[in-house]
Write a protein that holds these residues in place. Structure first.
Motif, short mmCIF file in Angstrom:
data_model
loop_
_atom_site.label_atom_id
_atom_site.label_comp_id
_atom_site.label_asym_id
_atom_site.label_seq_id
_atom_site.Cartn_x
_atom_site.Cartn_y
_atom_site.Cartn_z
N SER A 12 -66.28 -8.80 25.51
CA SER A 12 -65.03 -9.49 25.77
C SER A 12 -64.33 -8.91 26.99
O SER A 12 -64.53 -7.75 27.35
CB SER A 12 -64.13 -9.42 24.54
OG SER A 12 -63.93 -8.09 24.16
N VAL A 13 -63.51 -9.72 27.61
CA VAL A 13 -62.71 -9.31 28.75
C VAL A 13 -61.47 -8.61 28.22
O VAL A 13 -60.73 -9.16 27.40
CB VAL A 13 -62.31 -10.54 29.61
CG1 VAL A 13 -61.41 -10.12 30.75
CG2 VAL A 13 -63.55 -11.26 30.12
N ARG A 14 -61.25 -7.39 28.69
CA ARG A 14 -60.11 -6.58 28.23
C ARG A 14 -58.88 -6.98 29.04
O ARG A 14 -58.90 -6.93 30.27
CB ARG A 14 -60.43 -5.10 28.41
CG ARG A 14 -61.60 -4.65 27.55
CD ARG A 14 -62.11 -3.25 27.89
NE ARG A 14 -61.06 -2.27 28.04
CZ ARG A 14 -60.48 -1.61 27.03
NH1 ARG A 14 -60.86 -1.84 25.79
NH2 ARG A 14 -59.53 -0.72 27.26
N VAL A 15 -57.81 -7.38 28.35
CA VAL A 15 -56.63 -7.95 29.00
C VAL A 15 -55.37 -7.15 28.67
O VAL A 15 -55.15 -6.77 27.52
CB VAL A 15 -56.43 -9.43 28.56
CG1 VAL A 15 -55.20 -10.03 29.22
CG2 VAL A 15 -57.67 -10.25 28.86
N LEU A 16 -54.54 -6.95 29.70
CA LEU A 16 -53.19 -6.41 29.55
C LEU A 16 -52.22 -7.54 29.87
O LEU A 16 -52.33 -8.17 30.93
CB LEU A 16 -52.97 -5.24 30.52
CG LEU A 16 -51.54 -4.76 30.76
CD1 LEU A 16 -50.86 -4.29 29.48
CD2 LEU A 16 -51.52 -3.66 31.81
N ILE A 17 -51.29 -7.82 28.97
CA ILE A 17 -50.29 -8.87 29.16
C ILE A 17 -48.97 -8.21 29.52
O ILE A 17 -48.48 -7.35 28.79
CB ILE A 17 -50.11 -9.72 27.88
CG1 ILE A 17 -51.45 -10.35 27.46
CG2 ILE A 17 -49.04 -10.79 28.10
CD1 ILE A 17 -51.40 -11.00 26.09
N VAL A 18 -48.39 -8.63 30.66
CA VAL A 18 -47.12 -8.07 31.12
C VAL A 18 -46.11 -9.20 31.31
O VAL A 18 -46.28 -10.06 32.17
CB VAL A 18 -47.29 -7.30 32.44
CG1 VAL A 18 -45.97 -6.65 32.85
CG2 VAL A 18 -48.40 -6.27 32.35
N PHE A 38 -61.91 -12.67 24.74
CA PHE A 38 -60.86 -11.81 25.29
C PHE A 38 -60.40 -10.82 24.23
O PHE A 38 -60.33 -11.14 23.05
CB PHE A 38 -59.65 -12.64 25.75
CG PHE A 38 -59.97 -13.61 26.83
CD1 PHE A 38 -59.99 -13.22 28.15
CD2 PHE A 38 -60.27 -14.93 26.52
CE1 PHE A 38 -60.29 -14.12 29.16
CE2 PHE A 38 -60.57 -15.84 27.52
CZ PHE A 38 -60.58 -15.44 28.84
N GLU A 39 -60.06 -9.63 24.70
CA GLU A 39 -59.47 -8.62 23.83
C GLU A 39 -58.19 -8.13 24.50
O GLU A 39 -58.23 -7.55 25.60
CB GLU A 39 -60.43 -7.43 23.66
CG GLU A 39 -59.86 -6.30 22.85
CD GLU A 39 -60.73 -5.06 22.87
OE1 GLU A 39 -60.31 -4.08 22.24
OE2 GLU A 39 -61.80 -5.05 23.50
N VAL A 40 -57.06 -8.38 23.87
CA VAL A 40 -55.79 -7.89 24.40
C VAL A 40 -55.70 -6.41 24.03
O VAL A 40 -55.58 -6.06 22.86
CB VAL A 40 -54.58 -8.69 23.86
CG1 VAL A 40 -53.28 -8.10 24.38
CG2 VAL A 40 -54.71 -10.16 24.26
N VAL A 41 -55.78 -5.56 25.06
CA VAL A 41 -55.80 -4.12 24.81
C VAL A 41 -54.42 -3.49 24.87
O VAL A 41 -54.22 -2.38 24.38
CB VAL A 41 -56.76 -3.40 25.78
CG1 VAL A 41 -58.19 -3.81 25.51
CG2 VAL A 41 -56.38 -3.64 27.23
N ALA A 42 -53.46 -4.20 25.50
CA ALA A 42 -52.09 -3.66 25.57
C ALA A 42 -51.15 -4.75 26.05
O ALA A 42 -51.56 -5.78 26.59
CB ALA A 42 -52.03 -2.47 26.52
#
Length: 91
Positions: A12-18, A38-42
């Motif tokens: 999965s694509v590691r994603v940071l949401i800001v 997708f993997e939301v990592v933070a």
């Protein structure tokens, strides 16, 4: 006739949401979860937190809001790219 099953390792694509709005972060998280892959990592709610979270979580992609109080997304993008040039940032 025998069938061969090929296993493909899916990463999965590691994603940071800001984003400074919690409801927006929650909505993006839900969309990415439903899309799969997708993997939301933070998450971060301002630019300063984004720089820190990016360093901690080493995401592949950052979804960056530009207009936030304190450090905006433009300055956060500059700082992250200078430290982690392999990270892709979508503003």
């Amino acid at each position: 006739m025998a069938k061969t099953v090929q296993l493909i390792e899916e990463s999965s694509v590691r994603v940071l949401i800001v984003d400074d709005h919690a409801i927006v972060r929650k909505g993006i998280r839900a969309l990415l979860s439903e899309a799969g892959g997708f993997e939301v990592v933070a998450e971060a709610d301002n630019g300063q937190a984004a720089v820190l979270r990016a360093q901690e979580s080493q995401p592949d992609v950052i979804l960056m809001d530009l207009l936030m109080p304190g450090m905006d997304g433009i300055e956060a993008t500059r700082q992250i790219i200078s430290r982690q040039p392999q990270t892709r940032i979508l503003c």
